[in-house]
Scaffold this motif. Structure first.
Motif, PDB file in Angstrom:
ATOM      1  N   ILE A   1       3.220  -6.676   7.154  1.00 34.35           N
ATOM      2  CA  ILE A   1       4.000  -5.668   7.867  1.00 34.35           C
ATOM      3  C   ILE A   1       3.134  -4.422   8.008  1.00 34.35           C
ATOM      4  N   LYS A   2       3.237  -3.768   9.142  1.00 36.16           N
ATOM      5  CA  LYS A   2       2.450  -2.567   9.406  1.00 36.16           C
ATOM      6  C   LYS A   2       2.942  -1.418   8.530  1.00 36.16           C
TER       7      LYS A   2
ATOM      8  N   TRP B   1       0.827  -1.201   0.000  1.00 32.63           N
ATOM      9  CA  TRP B   1       0.000   0.000   0.000  1.00 32.63           C
ATOM     10  C   TRP B   1       0.867   1.259   0.000  1.00 32.63           C
ATOM     11  N   VAL B   2       0.246   2.407  -0.229  1.00 31.19           N
ATOM     12  CA  VAL B   2       0.950   3.672  -0.341  1.00 31.19           C
ATOM     13  C   VAL B   2       1.684   4.037   0.952  1.00 31.19           C
ATOM     14  N   ASP B   3       1.177   3.555   2.103  1.00 27.42           N
ATOM     15  CA  ASP B   3       1.802   3.890   3.381  1.00 27.42           C
ATOM     16  C   ASP B   3       2.859   2.879   3.819  1.00 27.42           C
ATOM     17  N   GLY B   4       3.187   1.917   2.937  1.00 26.41           N
ATOM     18  CA  GLY B   4       4.200   0.932   3.244  1.00 26.41           C
ATOM     19  C   GLY B   4       3.669  -0.352   3.846  1.00 26.41           C
ATOM     20  N   GLU B   5       2.403  -0.391   4.206  1.00 26.65           N
ATOM     21  CA  GLU B   5       1.828  -1.648   4.700  1.00 26.65           C
ATOM     22  C   GLU B   5       1.810  -2.682   3.577  1.00 26.65           C
ATOM     23  N   VAL B   6       2.018  -3.953   3.946  1.00 26.35           N
ATOM     24  CA  VAL B   6       1.916  -5.056   2.989  1.00 26.35           C
ATOM     25  C   VAL B   6       0.898  -6.045   3.527  1.00 26.35           C
TER      26      VAL B   6
ATOM     27  N   VAL C   1       8.320 -17.266   1.570  1.00 25.19           N
ATOM     28  CA  VAL C   1       7.372 -16.294   2.120  1.00 25.19           C
ATOM     29  C   VAL C   1       6.065 -17.012   2.438  1.00 25.19           C
ATOM     30  N   GLY C   2       5.495 -16.719   3.584  1.00 26.28           N
ATOM     31  CA  GLY C   2       4.231 -17.327   3.985  1.00 26.28           C
ATOM     32  C   GLY C   2       3.319 -16.299   4.612  1.00 26.28           C
ATOM     33  N   ALA C   3       2.182 -16.741   5.096  1.00 28.63           N
ATOM     34  CA  ALA C   3       1.228 -15.835   5.725  1.00 28.63           C
ATOM     35  C   ALA C   3       1.852 -15.258   6.991  1.00 28.63           C
ATOM     36  N   GLY C   4       2.117 -13.952   6.994  1.00 36.36           N
ATOM     37  CA  GLY C   4       2.668 -13.283   8.151  1.00 36.36           C
ATOM     38  C   GLY C   4       4.172 -13.260   8.222  1.00 36.36           C
TER      39      GLY C   4
END
Length: 591
Positions: A429-430, A405-410, A470-473
């Protein structure tokens, strides 16, 4: 491709229909009196004296805009044996009798007649239905110069919708298999045109049709018009201008290399397409025809072989790739991602539009797409999606969608095909400043996993990072492939796939100058060997969005999809390590 092969009373069932025996030739000759045929109206037209423009709406001949100066006039002429009219019952049963134009096309069986798909839908549901070569008004069926031919079977593409304005209007054609009459098989009696697929839009053709009778055309005589064609922007359709093409001309042939003495030549289109074959104003002087590509060829092959195919979903089979909407619409396709979202063994495509709408385009496994599925209506949240990619991060054999997202959240949305997107997803990631700088993200299989669980990230400073398992979380294990550098700041787009045919995937890069390179054998140890696909190319600087999927049925993720800056969208099937694959237009350019 979904192909309908239907007898007179076929139902939409999951098994191939057995053609019902329709009225006999003698019964049709008795039924179709001169009065019934003379009083028939163009397909879909309201009854009465008004004439329908291409059979779409009741409209008087005088109720249209004046054409541009120099627009040609059609010639009324005696007609040809190869071209005639279809007459059939209206719907509901007992309603007004209707008609369209049709033309005989050459097959080994010598019994196939071409018309428009919207005419075919009417014929499909009729009880009394005939083809009349070189129709003569005022004469009964038994008195027609070459007799009449009862329709036994219709062949249509199941994706076509009547008089649609969507991309499915490119499929507005149908074939009728007709029974012989006392003169013999229809092609032996009339001769035939040659069905001729083409990929171009500029031709010199003669267009023939039977406009409505009444005030417009009192003798219900055919018209012909020699014209030059162009493309209907945004569609795989021809466009021509000639006055007097009112309702009834639907299905009429567009003939290249026309022989005016015999009526023969190559038929490259039939009146039909967008809005049933005409513009939104229903002007009599603007007419369209679908271009015959692979879809049309497959439909013709099925009709020529008399193959019985029911409406058994999913409608899969060989066919041209196509996507609904014009190039102007696809200019707003902001982000693309490919993956097996429905557990079909081949890829689908997800598009995030600039207004926040999210759409799934189901691949049919043969280079085409089935009916689109909206995952989210336009919304403010998804306007903020900056980068997307797809992989099987949850290990369910169904692809997931990863969003930065634009704010860096994934965020990870698992099993999108089953679960949709109307939910929170798994936060990877937050919101943070670091991941705001993840300019491109491409999922692939660069390590030992059997699933697509690895991510390559190109950062704003040119650093290149590989995350495996890569996995969930979790982002799994991090591997630096490139330190920050100026060269990779110019890596404008990334995608990955099985271009070299190896188990481990390759990384494809489109650079700022239009150069296209493939890095074969990219692993945790570093980038693979660079293979040049294209030298710097100004055209490819207009490559705005890029994704790779398994669309063409060879079992490999090597079909490259490009959305260009003008909205044109292209697929390069079976792309290799050092070359682009075969080019197919998904969304036609505006001109």
């Amino acid at each position: 491709m979904g192909i309908l092969g239907t007898g007179p009373a076929s139902a939409a069932s999951g098994t191939p229909p057995t053609p019902a025996k329709g009225p006999s030739l003698s019964e049709e000759e008795k039924y179709w009196t001169a009065g019934r045929m003379d009083n028939a109206v163009p397909v879909d037209a309201a009854p009465g004296p008004a004439a329908a423009r291409h059979g779409i709406s009741a409209q008087r001949a005088t109720a249209h805009r004046p054409p541009p100066s120099g627009t040609p006039e059609p010639e009324h002429f005696a007609g040809h044996r190869t071209v005639g009219t279809f007459f059939f019952d209206g719907t509901p049963l007992g309603g007004p009798k209707t008609y369209c134009t049709g033309s005989v096309v050459h097959t080994a069986a010598k019994d196939i007649v071409l018309t428009a798909g919207h005419c075919g839908l009417g014929l499909q549901g009729a009880t009394h239905r005939i083809f009349v070569p070189m129709y003569r008004s005022g004469k009964s069926a038994a008195e027609q110069p070459y007799g009449v031919f009862p329709v036994a079977q219709m062949y249509l593409d199941a994706r076509y919708s009547k008089n649609t304005k969507s991309a499915a209007s490119d499929l507005d054609l149908a074939f009728a298999q007709v029974d012989a009459n006392s003169h013999g098989k229809v092609e032996d009696v009339t001769g035939a045109l040659t069905f001729t697929p083409t990929s171009s839009y500029h031709h010199k053709v003669t267009v023939i049709g039977y406009p409505g009778s009444g005030d417009i055309n009192p003798g219900h005589t055919p018209v012909r018009c020699p014209v030059s064609t162009s493309q209907l922007p945004g569609f795989r359709q021809l466009r021509m201008t000639c006055k007097g093409f009112y309702g009834g001309v639907s299905g009429g042939p567009w003939i290249e290399d026309y022989d005016s003495a015999t009526g023969t030549g190559k038929v490259i289109g039939n009146t039909g397409g967008y809005n049933g074959g005409g513009n939104d104003a229903n002007d009599d002087w603007v007419t369209y025809a679908p271009v015959y590509g692979k879809d049309a060829q497959d439909l013709f092959d099925h009709a020529a072989a008399h193959r019985q195919l029911g409406r058994k979903p999913p409608y899969q089979g060989p066919g041209d790739p196509w996507l609904p909407g014009s190039a102007a619409t696809w200019q707003h396709a902001g982000l693309l991602a490919s993956g097996d979202f429905r557990q079909t063994g081949h890829s689908d495509m997800i598009v995030v539009w600039t207004d926040g709408e999210v759409t799934l385009y189901p691949g049919n496994g043969h280079g085409g797409y089935d009916t689109e599925r909206r995952l989210l209506a336009p919304n403010g949240t998804w306007k903020n999606a900056k980068t997307i990619t797809a992989g099987d991060f949850t290990g369910s054999d169904q692809f997931d969608l990863l969003v930065r997202w634009v704010d860096g959240e994934v965020t990870l949305y698992g099993d999108v095909g089953s679960n949709g997107l109307d939910r929170a997803g798994t936060q990877m990631i937050k919101p943070n400043d670091t991941w705001k700088n993840a300019v491109q993200i491409a999922a692939g299989r660069f390590n030992a996993s059997q699933h697509v669980t690895d991510l390559i990230v190109r950062w704003v400073d040119g650093e290149l990072t590989l995350y495996t398992n890569v996995g969930a979380g979790t982002f799994g294990q991090e591997h630096k492939l490139k330190d920050p550098n100026d060269t990779w700041k110019n890596a404008t787009l990334l995608t990955s796939g099985e271009f070299s045919g190896n188990t481990k995937w390759d990384l494809m890069v489109r650079w700022i100058d239009g150069e296209l390179d493939n890095y074969v054998g990219t692993t945790t140890s570093g980038l693979g060997s660079e293979q040049r696909i294209l030298d710097p190319d100004k055209t490819w600087t207009h490559d705005t969005a890029m994704t790779t999927g398994n669309y063409s049925g060879n079992g490999r993720t090597d079909d490259l999809v490009i959305r260009w800056s003008d909205g044109e969208t292209t697929m390069y099937t079976d792309t290799g390590a050092t070359r682009l694959g075969t080019e197919h237009t998904l969304v036609a350019p505006t001109s």
